[in-house]
Design an enzyme around this catalytic site. Structure first.
Site, PDB file in Angstrom:
ATOM      1  N   SER A 150       1.340  -1.254  -0.273  1.00  0.00           N
ATOM      2  CA  SER A 150      -0.092  -0.254  -0.030  1.00  0.00           C
ATOM      3  C   SER A 150       0.847   1.195  -0.086  1.00  0.00           C
ATOM      4  CB  SER A 150      -1.293   0.213   1.183  1.00  0.00           C
ATOM      5  OG  SER A 150      -2.284   0.434   1.530  1.00  0.00           O
ATOM      6  N   ASP A 274      -9.685  -3.824  -5.710  1.00  0.00           N
ATOM      7  CA  ASP A 274      -9.628  -2.538  -4.769  1.00  0.00           C
ATOM      8  C   ASP A 274     -10.396  -1.577  -4.256  1.00  0.00           C
ATOM      9  OD1 ASP A 274      -8.059  -1.410  -2.559  1.00  0.00           O
ATOM     10  OD2 ASP A 274      -6.264  -2.402  -3.097  1.00  0.00           O
ATOM     11  N   HIS A 303      -7.996  -4.933  -1.087  1.00  0.00           N
ATOM     12  CA  HIS A 303      -6.860  -4.032  -0.639  1.00  0.00           C
ATOM     13  C   HIS A 303      -6.268  -4.917   0.214  1.00  0.00           C
ATOM     14  CE1 HIS A 303      -4.276  -0.962  -0.134  1.00  0.00           C
ATOM     15  NE2 HIS A 303      -4.731  -0.628   0.963  1.00  0.00           N
TER      16      HIS A 303
END
Length: 329
Positions: A150, A274, A303
C-alpha cells in the site's frame, strides 16, 4: 499477467471472502499469525542521520533452515507496522522458504513511534534509503529484495526511481500501491467508503499524536480538526514537510512520476476490485515503455487481501515467490 509469475494460478477468492470489500476486511477477522517459524528474531535500531534524532525500529527474523537466498525487507502501509497481518503472513511464508526477513517500521509507526518526533508520509523515500544503508553487512551481502505494501509500496517505488541503476536491490515488489495519490484520495473519499475512511482517519490521528511526537500546538490542532484524509494531508503533512498543500504533496510524491526510470526488476500487484485504490491508475500507465516493471493485475483480491481459494497462503505472497525466483540470476 507478469511473465515471471506466468505459472501462477489466477486469483479466485476463498469463501466467504468473495468480494473486494470482504477480501479487504478479512485481514481483521482471520486468525493472526502466532508462530512465524523463525529460528531467531532480533530487534534492530536504525538511527537516522538527518539531524532529527529519530530512530527507526525493525524486526529481523531468521529462518530455521537458511537456504542462502536474498533477504526480504518488508515495508508496511498507512497506519500499519511490523505486526500488521500482511507483514506477518509474508514473513512466515518466506521464512519457511529459507529467507531472512526484516520488517521495517517507518518513521513514527508502531514501535518506532516513541523514538520519532516526526512521522512518515507517502513520499518519504529518504527514510528507506537511510534504513537500507544501516542494515547489517551479513544481510546485505546476500542480496536484498524489498516488498512495499500500500503506502509503503508508493514509498518504495519513489525510492527506486530516484536511485535508478544505483538501487542496492536485486528485485522489488509493490502490493496495492497508491501510485497516483490524488486519484487514490478521491477514490477513498467516495460515499461508499465512509466506513473505511472513518477508521483510517481515526488511526492516522492517533498515530500522529502518539507518544514521542514533537508537534506544535498549531499542528496538533490541525490534526484534530481534519475531517478527512485530504484535510489531514493539506493541513498537517504538507506544511510540515515543505509542500504547498495536499495536491502539491500528492503530485510530487506519487510513484507514477518515478516509475519510468526504475531499473530494478519490479513487480506491481493490484486488484481490480480494490475499494481503496482505483485500478484505472494502473491500466493507464505505459508499461511497455518501462522494461524493469511488470504489472500483475488480478480481477479480485481487495486491498492487500488476496485470500485465495485452495491455499492458506495469500495469493500475492505466491506471486512474490515466483517473481523472485524468475527475476534474479
Amino acid at each position: 499477467m507478469s511473465h515471471a509469475a506466468s505459472d501462477l494460478v489466477p486469483f479466485r477468492p476463498r469463501f466467504p471472502w468473495l468480494t473486494g470489500d470482504l477480501q479487504t476486511i478479512a485481514n481483521r477477522f482471520l486468525p493472526r499469525v502466532s508462530d512465524l517459524g523463525a529460528a531467531a528474531s532480533e530487534r534492530l535500531r536504525l538511527p537516522l542521520d538527518d539531524g532529527s534524532g529519530d530512530t527507526l525500529l525493525a524486526m529481523l527474523d531468521r529462518p530455521r533452515v537458511d537456504q542462502g537466498g536474498p533477504a526480504l525487507v518488508l515495508i508496511h502501509g498507512l497506519t500499519g507496522c511490523e505486526t500488521s497481518t500482511y507483514m506477518l503472513n509474508t514473513t512466515r511464508h518466506f521464512l519457511a522458504l529459507g529467507h531472512p526477513v526484516l520488517r521495517l517500521n517507518l518513521r513514527g509507526a508502531g514501535p518506532s513511534r516513541p523514538l520519532c518526533g516526526d512521522i512518515y508520509y507517502a513520499g518519504r523515500s529518504q527514510d528507506v534509503r537511510a534504513a537500507l544503508r544501516l542494515l547489517p553487512a551479513d544481510l546485505t551481502a546476500r542480496g536484498l529484495v524489498a516488498v512495499g505494501f500500500s503506502l509503503g509500496g508508493n514509498v518504495l517505488l519513489k525510492y527506486l526511481g530516484e536511485e535508478g541503476a544505483a538501487a542496492p536491490l536485486r528485485a522489488a515488489v509493490a502490493v496495492c500501491a497508491p501510485i497516483d495519490l490524488s486519484a487514490t484520495c478521491q477514490h477513498m473519499l467516495r460515499p461508499r467508503n465512509w466506513f473505511y475512511h472513518r477508521y483510517i482517519i481515526a488511526m492516522m490521528k492517533r498515530e500522529a499524536l502518539g507518544p514521542g511526537a514533537r508537534l506544535t500546538a498549531a499542528e496538533r490542532a490541525a490534526v484534530r480538526s481534519a475531517r478527512n484524509v485530504w484535510e489531514y494531508d493539506d493541513r498537517f503533512i504538507a506544511p510540515r514537510h515543505g509542500f504547498a498543500g495536499a495536491e502539491d504533496y500528492y503530485d510530487k510524491s506519487k510513484a507514477v512520476r518515478y516509475m519510468p526510470v526504475i531499473r530494478t526488476p519490479t513487480l506491481l500487484i493490484a486488484a481490480a476490485d480494490d475499494p481503496w485504490i482505483p485500478v484505472s491508475i494502473y491500466r493507464r500507465f505505459a508499461w511497455a515503455a518501462s522494461k524493469a516493471l511488470e504489472p500483475l493485475l488480478a480481477a479480485g483480491g481487495g486491498h492487500v487481501g488476496f485470500h485465495a481459494a485452495g491455499s492458506p497462503t495469500p495469493w500475492h505472497d505466491q506471486a512474490i515467490e515466483r517473481f523472485i525466483g524468475g527475476s534474479m540470476p
